[in-house]
Write a protein that holds these residues in place. Sequence first.
Motif, mmCIF file in Angstrom:
data_model
loop_
_atom_site.group_PDB
_atom_site.id
_atom_site.type_symbol
_atom_site.label_atom_id
_atom_site.label_comp_id
_atom_site.label_asym_id
_atom_site.label_seq_id
_atom_site.Cartn_x
_atom_site.Cartn_y
_atom_site.Cartn_z
ATOM 1 N N ASP B 185 0.830 -1.194 0.000
ATOM 2 C CA ASP B 185 0.000 0.000 0.000
ATOM 3 C C ASP B 185 0.867 1.247 0.000
ATOM 4 O O ASP B 185 2.010 1.223 0.451
ATOM 5 C CB ASP B 185 -0.873 0.032 1.252
ATOM 6 C CG ASP B 185 -2.010 -0.958 1.162
ATOM 7 O OD1 ASP B 185 -2.391 -1.489 2.205
ATOM 8 O OD2 ASP B 185 -2.499 -1.193 0.043
ATOM 9 N N GLU C 74 -6.534 1.807 0.436
ATOM 10 C CA GLU C 74 -5.484 0.799 0.590
ATOM 11 C C GLU C 74 -6.112 -0.578 0.746
ATOM 12 O O GLU C 74 -7.330 -0.712 0.788
ATOM 13 C CB GLU C 74 -4.627 1.146 1.806
ATOM 14 C CG GLU C 74 -3.981 2.507 1.678
ATOM 15 C CD GLU C 74 -3.087 2.827 2.852
ATOM 16 O OE1 GLU C 74 -1.869 2.814 2.671
ATOM 17 O OE2 GLU C 74 -3.612 3.065 3.948
ATOM 18 N N SER C 75 -5.262 -1.595 0.864
ATOM 19 C CA SER C 75 -5.817 -2.944 0.960
ATOM 20 C C SER C 75 -6.570 -3.080 2.278
ATOM 21 O O SER C 75 -6.170 -2.550 3.298
ATOM 22 C CB SER C 75 -4.709 -3.985 0.845
ATOM 23 O OG SER C 75 -3.670 -3.688 1.745
ATOM 24 N N HIS C 241 -5.930 1.695 -6.221
ATOM 25 C CA HIS C 241 -5.178 2.184 -5.067
ATOM 26 C C HIS C 241 -4.317 3.358 -5.506
ATOM 27 O O HIS C 241 -3.680 3.997 -4.694
ATOM 28 C CB HIS C 241 -4.288 1.067 -4.505
ATOM 29 C CG HIS C 241 -3.229 0.657 -5.468
ATOM 30 N ND1 HIS C 241 -3.444 -0.258 -6.475
ATOM 31 C CD2 HIS C 241 -1.961 1.071 -5.621
ATOM 32 C CE1 HIS C 241 -2.348 -0.392 -7.187
ATOM 33 N NE2 HIS C 241 -1.424 0.402 -6.695
ATOM 34 N N TYR C 257 -11.795 3.881 3.850
ATOM 35 C CA TYR C 257 -10.908 3.434 4.929
ATOM 36 C C TYR C 257 -11.693 2.481 5.805
ATOM 37 O O TYR C 257 -12.748 2.851 6.316
ATOM 38 C CB TYR C 257 -10.399 4.632 5.747
ATOM 39 C CG TYR C 257 -9.404 4.250 6.821
ATOM 40 C CD1 TYR C 257 -9.792 4.130 8.152
ATOM 41 C CD2 TYR C 257 -8.071 4.015 6.501
ATOM 42 C CE1 TYR C 257 -8.883 3.776 9.134
ATOM 43 C CE2 TYR C 257 -7.150 3.657 7.476
ATOM 44 C CZ TYR C 257 -7.557 3.542 8.789
ATOM 45 O OH TYR C 257 -6.635 3.188 9.761
ATOM 46 N N LEU C 282 -2.695 10.445 2.939
ATOM 47 C CA LEU C 282 -2.535 9.585 1.771
ATOM 48 C C LEU C 282 -1.966 10.372 0.593
ATOM 49 O O LEU C 282 -1.033 9.931 -0.077
ATOM 50 C CB LEU C 282 -3.908 9.016 1.389
ATOM 51 C CG LEU C 282 -3.969 7.623 0.775
ATOM 52 C CD1 LEU C 282 -3.274 6.617 1.644
ATOM 53 C CD2 LEU C 282 -5.423 7.229 0.570
ATOM 54 N N GLU C 303 -0.055 0.125 10.491
ATOM 55 C CA GLU C 303 -0.786 -0.214 9.275
ATOM 56 C C GLU C 303 -2.271 -0.231 9.568
ATOM 57 O O GLU C 303 -2.689 -0.182 10.717
ATOM 58 C CB GLU C 303 -0.330 -1.594 8.781
ATOM 59 C CG GLU C 303 1.135 -1.569 8.394
ATOM 60 C CD GLU C 303 1.622 -2.880 7.805
ATOM 61 O OE1 GLU C 303 2.788 -3.193 8.027
ATOM 62 O OE2 GLU C 303 0.826 -3.577 7.163
#
Lengths: 321, 325, 352
Positions: B185, C74-75, C241, C257, C282, C303
Motif C-alpha cells: 500500500d 489501501e488494501s 489504489h 478506509y 494519503l 498499518e
Amino acid sequence: MSETLQLQGEKLDETAAVKRGRGGFLWQVIKDRPSAAIGLVIVLFFVVIAVFSHWLEPYDIHTQVGPVYGPPSIHHWLGLDDGGIDMTSLLMEGAKVSLIVGFAATFVAMVIGGGVGMLAGYFGGTTDIVLMRITDYFLVIPDLPLAIVIAAVWGPGLSHLIFVIAILLWTGTARIIRAQVKTVRERVYVKRSRSLGARNSRLVFRHVLPQIGPLLIANTVLTVAIAIFDETALSFLGLGDPTRVSWGTILEHAFDRTAISAGAWWAIVPAGICVSLVIMGCYLLGQAIEDALNPRLKVAHLSIKHFRLVRPLVGRGPDAL
Amino acid sequence: MTTPLLEVRDLHVWFDLSHGGQLHAVQGTSFSVEAGERMGLVGESGCGKTTSILAVMGLLPPNASVGGQVLLNGVDIMAEGEDTIRPHRWTDIAMVFQGAMNALNPVKTVGFQIVEPMELHEVAEGTAARRAAGELLEMVGIPAAAAERYPHEFSGGMRQRAALAMALACQPKVLLADEPTTALDVMVQAQILELLSGLANDLGLAVVLVTHDLPVVAQVCSRAAVMYAGEIVEAGPMDTLFHSPRHPYTRLLFAATPDLYGDEDVVSIAGTPPRLDRQIDQCPFSPRCDRTFDRCKVERPVLKTVDVDHRAACHLNDVPAGAPA
Amino acid sequence: MSEDLATPGTSVAAAQGAGATDEPLLQVQDLYVTYPVRRSMVQALRRVPKQYVRAVDGVTFDVRKGEMVALVGESGCGKTTTAQSILRLVESSSGSIRFQGTDITKTPNKALRGYRRRAQIIYQDPYESLDPRFRVRTTIEEPMTIHGVGKGGSERHRLMLQALVRAGLTPPELYVDRYPHELSGGQRQRVAIAASLVLDPDLLVADEPVSMLDVSVRAGILALLDGLRRDANMGVLMITHDLSTAAHFADRIAVMYLGRIVEEGPAKQVVRNPQHPYTRALLSVVPKRDPRNRTAPQILRGETPNPVNVPAGCRFHPRCPVAEERCKTIDPQLHTAPTMQTEEHQAACILV
C-alpha cells in the motif's frame, strides 16, 4: 491505435508446449519425452496383441499339443503349461482379459471418481464435506478383504471383477480431481465467465473440464496400471473368473499345479514379465504427461551448475547473435 | 575522483533458449554507485533490470552466460565467475528479491531466518548472532521481541522489513532492491522508502533500487538509469532526467505517468519492446519513437556522455540544432 | 470532463423529483458486507465471542451515466468487496443497491441474468482473465451465446469485430484467431473489455484495470475506459489504489478506509482540497514524478487495522494525527463543510 503483434523479448513461455492448441498436447508430450514414446509403444504392443489375439495365437488354447510342462522349444518358444497347452498362445489370450478388465475397471473408476471429484471440488461446502467423507470411508476399507467379500458374495465373473477393482480405484482419482477443480474454479477467467452470466453447466464443461482434461488423462493412464495389477493379484488369489484366461489365472494355475517343483519357470516368469511390462509402460506414459503438466517440477535454479562466464568479451557476444 | 563502491562495466547476459538460439537479455549495461547513494534502475517488464542485478549477485541459472566486469571497490569480482563472486555474496553485496515478503520460510521464525545467513557466512553465531538479529529488526522498525514470531503473523509491510533485515544480516556495503514496494500500500510504501533512505544515510549503504515505478525513483533516488530492451538508454541525475531528458523513451515514460496535480494528458507508447533473441541493428526504440528519423533505422545508437554525469543513447543528440527532427 | 453532472448545490433528491431521467445509474445505500470469522470448536465451547469481518461497513454512493467514479483506498478498505457485491458476486449483508431504479439485492438468482448483461466487470489480472484454451473469437462469442445476442453466426461475427475495434484492437481480423499467450498484457485487457462491450452494458466496474500493466500501456486502457464513459454514456466504477490515476481519469473520487467512505467529491476537489486527515496523509505520501516536488510526506505509523477490529468512535482515530478526545466516541458521518467549494464534496470527520 493498433499494437503490433510481437512476442515480448523475455516473455517466451516455457509452458507454451502445454498450451499449444488442443489435440496437440499429447503429441507434444510424446515428441518431447522419449520415455513417453517408449511407454506408449509398450502399451500399444500389448493392446495390439490383445485385440488380434484370435488371429495371432499360433495354437488353440484348448488343445493339448505336447507333454505336461513341456520346455521351450523351436515350436513352442515359451513351452507348455500343465495341460500341455502352448504358453505363447495362453499369454496372448491372457493379454485380452487382463487389458479388458484393466481398461474397463479404470473407465468405471474414472467416471465415478471424476464425477465425485468434480462435484466436490466445484460446489464445495456441504457437498464437498459429504462426498469427501464417503471417499474417505472407501479409502480406509482394506482392499483385499473387501474384494474377497464381494467375490464371495457375488460369485465369480468378469463384470464382478471389473466392479470390484473400480471400487478400489475411484477414490484416488476423486481426490486428485477435486483438488484440481478447486484450483481451476478460482481462476479469474472462470470468475469472469460467471460474472458474464454463465451457468454452472457452461463453466464446468467449457472452462473447468478442459483444464483438468490433461490431468485426467495422466491419472487414467496411471490407474490402468494399477487396475491391471489388481486384476492379476485378484485372479492369482482365485477371485477372478475361472472360465477365462488372464495373466493372473496363468500365474494362479502355475502355482496351484506345482509348476515350481516341476521346474517349469516358463509357466510363471513370462506372465509376470508381461504384467510388469504393461504396468511400466503405463507409468512411463502417465508420468511423462504429469511432468509436462507441471513445468515447475524442473528445478532450474537449484542446480549445482552455475552460470557460464564469457571471457574475453569480443564484439557483442559468444554466439553469432 | 574516488573509486565508486560498485561499478558495473559492459555487462552482458545471454540465456540459452530451449528451442535453440539465445536471448540477449542484458546488452552492455554500465553503471556505478557510491557509498550512501541511492541509484534507481528503471524500466518496464522485460527490459533487463532484474537480470542485471541478478548477474551482479551471480544468481543466474545454468543456462545463462555472463560477460563484463563487476567491480567492488575497484576489484573485479566477476573475474572467475561463481568462484570470485561467492565470497562477496551477502557479505558485501546483498539483494532483496521481488516478492521477498512472500518468500519467507513459513516454518522458521523470523529471527532464525536472520541468524541463518550470519552463521552461514561466519559473521556471527549463537547468542551474539541472536542479539545482532534483534538489533537488525529494531533498525528496520520491528520490535526485537518479534524475532520469535513466524512470517504469517506479520503483515505485508512488516514482512518486507523482515526481508530487508535478512538482506542486511551480514552487513553488506551494497543493497540491491528489486521492486521492494510494488505489492505494498502507498502508506506502507512510504514507510519502507523512508527506511531505505535512512539506512543509506546512516549505514553508508549503496542502494540500487530496481523498479518500474518512476515516481518512487524520483522521490528516493538521486540518480537513475533508464533501461530499454536490455540496455541503458539514459542515465543521470533525477532532476535532469525529468526536466531535460535526452532520450525520447525517458521523456515518454515520464509523460505516461499520471501526476497527482498535473493537468497534462497522460500518454501511452504504442507498440511493444523488440524481441531480444535476434540481433538488433537499429535503435531498439525506433519503431515506437515519436522523433525517429532515417539514421535511427539503420544504426544502433551508443550510450554517450551528453552533459555532466548525463549519458544518453540517441542519435538526436548528435544532430546539430536546426537539422530535421 | 464533468459538464453533465448536476450543478453544485442540487441534491440527488431534488433531481429525482424533477424527473426520473436524472436518477443515477447506480445507487448504493447503506451497504454492509459482514463475514463471521470461523471459530474452532474449542473456542465455541469456551464461549469466545463471535468475531465479524466488517469488510464493508455502511457505504453509500452513486454512479451516474457518463461518469467515472473512482473508489480509492489501501488494501483492506473494502473497495473490492464493494465492487463485487454491486455485481452480486458476493452477497451483501444489508443495504440496497439500486441499478436503474431496481434494487438488485432483492432479485432472485435466476433473474439476475438480465442484470449481468447490463453490468460488467473488468478484472485486474489480464494474464489470468482469459481462458488460455480459448481463441479471442471464442472469448468474445461466449457472452453473446450466454445472452442470446445476435441472430445467426454472421451477425455475431460482425458484432465481435465491432467490439474489438471499439476496444482499440484494429484491424480486428489480426486478433480473432489468436490465443491469449500470443498477446501482450495490454492486448489481453482489451480483449477482456471487448468481451464485455459486446453486450453493450450500462455499467462497467473496473477492478484495478491497469495495475498489472506496463506504464507505457496504461494510459491507452484508461483512455479507452474514459472514451466509453463519454461516447457510450456508460457509468464506470473504477477501483484503484493509485490516487494519481484516479485524479487524472475519474470525475469523482471516493476514499475508503476500513469499510467506510471517509471522503468523496469531484476528483480535482478531493485531490487539491482534501479535508479528511486520512486523505491528506494519503495524498502527501503519493510519490510525485517531479524530483523537485518533494513535499514532506505525512507518514502514518503502523498499518491499517484488521477489519475484524474496527476501532470504536471514528475508525481512523488511533492513527489520526489530529485526533481529539471526542473522536474516540463519535462515529462521524459524511457531510459537507464550509471549507469545501461544492456541496458534492463531503468528508466524514468532526473536525471538518
